[in-house]
Design an enzyme around this catalytic site. Structure first.
Site, PDB file in Angstrom:
ATOM      1  N   ASP A  12       0.836  -1.204   0.000  1.00  0.00           N
ATOM      2  CA  ASP A  12       0.000   0.000   0.000  1.00  0.00           C
ATOM      3  C   ASP A  12       0.866   1.248   0.000  1.00  0.00           C
ATOM      4  O   ASP A  12       0.487   2.283   0.579  1.00  0.00           O
ATOM      5  CB  ASP A  12      -0.924  -0.033   1.238  1.00  0.00           C
ATOM      6  CG  ASP A  12      -2.011   1.031   1.190  1.00  0.00           C
ATOM      7  OD1 ASP A  12      -2.462   1.468   2.279  1.00  0.00           O
ATOM      8  OD2 ASP A  12      -2.396   1.445   0.071  1.00  0.00           O
ATOM      9  N   LYS A  63       2.310   2.705  -6.291  1.00  0.00           N
ATOM     10  CA  LYS A  63       1.977   1.723  -7.338  1.00  0.00           C
ATOM     11  C   LYS A  63       3.205   1.289  -8.138  1.00  0.00           C
ATOM     12  O   LYS A  63       3.352   0.131  -8.486  1.00  0.00           O
ATOM     13  CB  LYS A  63       0.911   2.305  -8.256  1.00  0.00           C
ATOM     14  CG  LYS A  63       1.299   3.634  -8.909  1.00  0.00           C
ATOM     15  CD  LYS A  63       0.139   4.248  -9.659  1.00  0.00           C
ATOM     16  CE  LYS A  63       0.568   5.555 -10.320  1.00  0.00           C
ATOM     17  NZ  LYS A  63      -0.493   6.145 -11.149  1.00  0.00           N
ATOM     18  N   ASP A  94      -3.347  -3.116  -2.200  1.00  0.00           N
ATOM     19  CA  ASP A  94      -4.385  -2.100  -2.279  1.00  0.00           C
ATOM     20  C   ASP A  94      -4.265  -1.349  -3.613  1.00  0.00           C
ATOM     21  O   ASP A  94      -3.212  -1.363  -4.272  1.00  0.00           O
ATOM     22  CB  ASP A  94      -4.243  -1.105  -1.109  1.00  0.00           C
ATOM     23  CG  ASP A  94      -5.442  -0.179  -0.991  1.00  0.00           C
ATOM     24  OD1 ASP A  94      -5.273   0.922  -0.452  1.00  0.00           O
ATOM     25  OD2 ASP A  94      -6.546  -0.551  -1.443  1.00  0.00           O
ATOM     26  N   ASN A  95      -5.348  -0.708  -4.036  1.00  0.00           N
ATOM     27  CA  ASN A  95      -5.338   0.242  -5.154  1.00  0.00           C
ATOM     28  C   ASN A  95      -4.995  -0.358  -6.508  1.00  0.00           C
ATOM     29  O   ASN A  95      -4.402   0.318  -7.359  1.00  0.00           O
ATOM     30  CB  ASN A  95      -4.359   1.390  -4.871  1.00  0.00           C
ATOM     31  CG  ASN A  95      -4.599   2.021  -3.531  1.00  0.00           C
ATOM     32  OD1 ASN A  95      -3.739   1.984  -2.662  1.00  0.00           O
ATOM     33  ND2 ASN A  95      -5.769   2.590  -3.338  1.00  0.00           N
ATOM     34  N   GLU A 112     -11.418   4.304  -1.028  1.00  0.00           N
ATOM     35  CA  GLU A 112     -11.812   4.717   0.322  1.00  0.00           C
ATOM     36  C   GLU A 112     -12.675   5.978   0.314  1.00  0.00           C
ATOM     37  O   GLU A 112     -12.381   6.949  -0.364  1.00  0.00           O
ATOM     38  CB  GLU A 112     -10.582   4.942   1.217  1.00  0.00           C
ATOM     39  CG  GLU A 112      -9.461   5.761   0.634  1.00  0.00           C
ATOM     40  CD  GLU A 112      -8.417   4.907  -0.068  1.00  0.00           C
ATOM     41  OE1 GLU A 112      -8.747   3.809  -0.535  1.00  0.00           O
ATOM     42  OE2 GLU A 112      -7.283   5.356  -0.182  1.00  0.00           O
TER      43      GLU A 112
END
Ligand code: 7JM
Ligand code: MG
Length: 214
Positions: free
Chosen positions: A141, A144, A169-170, A199
């Site tokens: 997290d 990227k 995540d993401n 979120e």
């Protein structure tokens, strides 16, 4: 001078959460970020998915890449069995300073080791300096562009074992296409996508769970 967003999150925790009560810290951050000011915590939509994977793995040694204010650190640490350890890496010293205080407010400082510095420098030190044999669980997290190089670094450093679970995540927003392509096509991983939302928004995002096959 104007406070920073992490400082405002810490103040919301100190004003609304009970010391030693991790659930109240999580709720205080989610209420603040939903009603007052958005922030890049995994949040209360993806959070329960994180919780379910952590509970299923019940890791003795867990790694988090990207602490920010410590929200997901607390979500993970509150579910860890006694004697287990969560190492969380944060390269931004201002974020780390706030995260230390929020993790302490939740009463989870004894389960968590917060390391300041770039993940690419800290990962190769895990065995020697931090006494880690291998990780049972990794939460990605941070940024990227680092998901794929850091995953390859974890492999190369022998820090993944048969069955280690990576949770990222993401993977949709902001998106990690190179990482997704790798874990979804590599014979060394069994991968699946948990659809959710960015979120505190209605935008699609999700978590990718990838089991290392060794
Ligand atoms: C900041 C932001 N703006 C718009 C859309 C998504 C994001 C966003 C959301 C996250 O959960 C992040 N987690 C770790 N690291 C990030 O950089 C990050 C960025
Ligand atoms: Mg995130």
């Amino acid at each position: 001078t104007r406070s920073t967003r992490p400082q405002r999150i810490l103040k919301a925790v100190q004003n609304n959460a009970t010391r030693g009560d991790a659930e109240s810290v999580i709720a205080a951050i989610d209420n603040f970020c939903r009603k007052k000011e958005w922030a890049m915590n995994v949040g209360d939509d993806k959070g329960p998915i994180l919780d379910s994977v952590v509970s299923e793995v019940s890791p003795s040694f867990a790694l988090e890449l990207g602490t920010y204010c410590g929200y997901s650190t607390i979500r993970i640490a509150r579910l860890l069995p006694p004697g287990s350890r969560l190492l969380t890496l944060e390269f931004n010293p201002d974020y780390a300073a706030i995260a230390h205080q929020i993790i302490a407010w939740a009463g989870l400082q004894d389960k968590v080791e917060l390391l300041e510095g770039p993940s690419r420098d800290l990962i190769p030190q895990m065995k020697e300096r931090f006494g880690i044999k291998s990780f049972d669980f990794v939460f990605l997290d941070h940024w990227k562009e680092f998901y794929l190089p850091d995953t390859k670094l974890l492999e190369e450093c022998g820090l993944l074992r048969k069955g280690t679970v990576l949770l990222a995540d993401n993977v949709i927003c902001p998106g990690t296409p190179k990482y997704l392509e790798y874990v979804r096509n590599s014979p060394c991983y069994e991968s699946c996508y948990f659809k959710s939302h960015l979120e505190y928004t209605k935008v699609e995002d999700g978590l990718e769970k990838s089991v290392f096959l060794g």
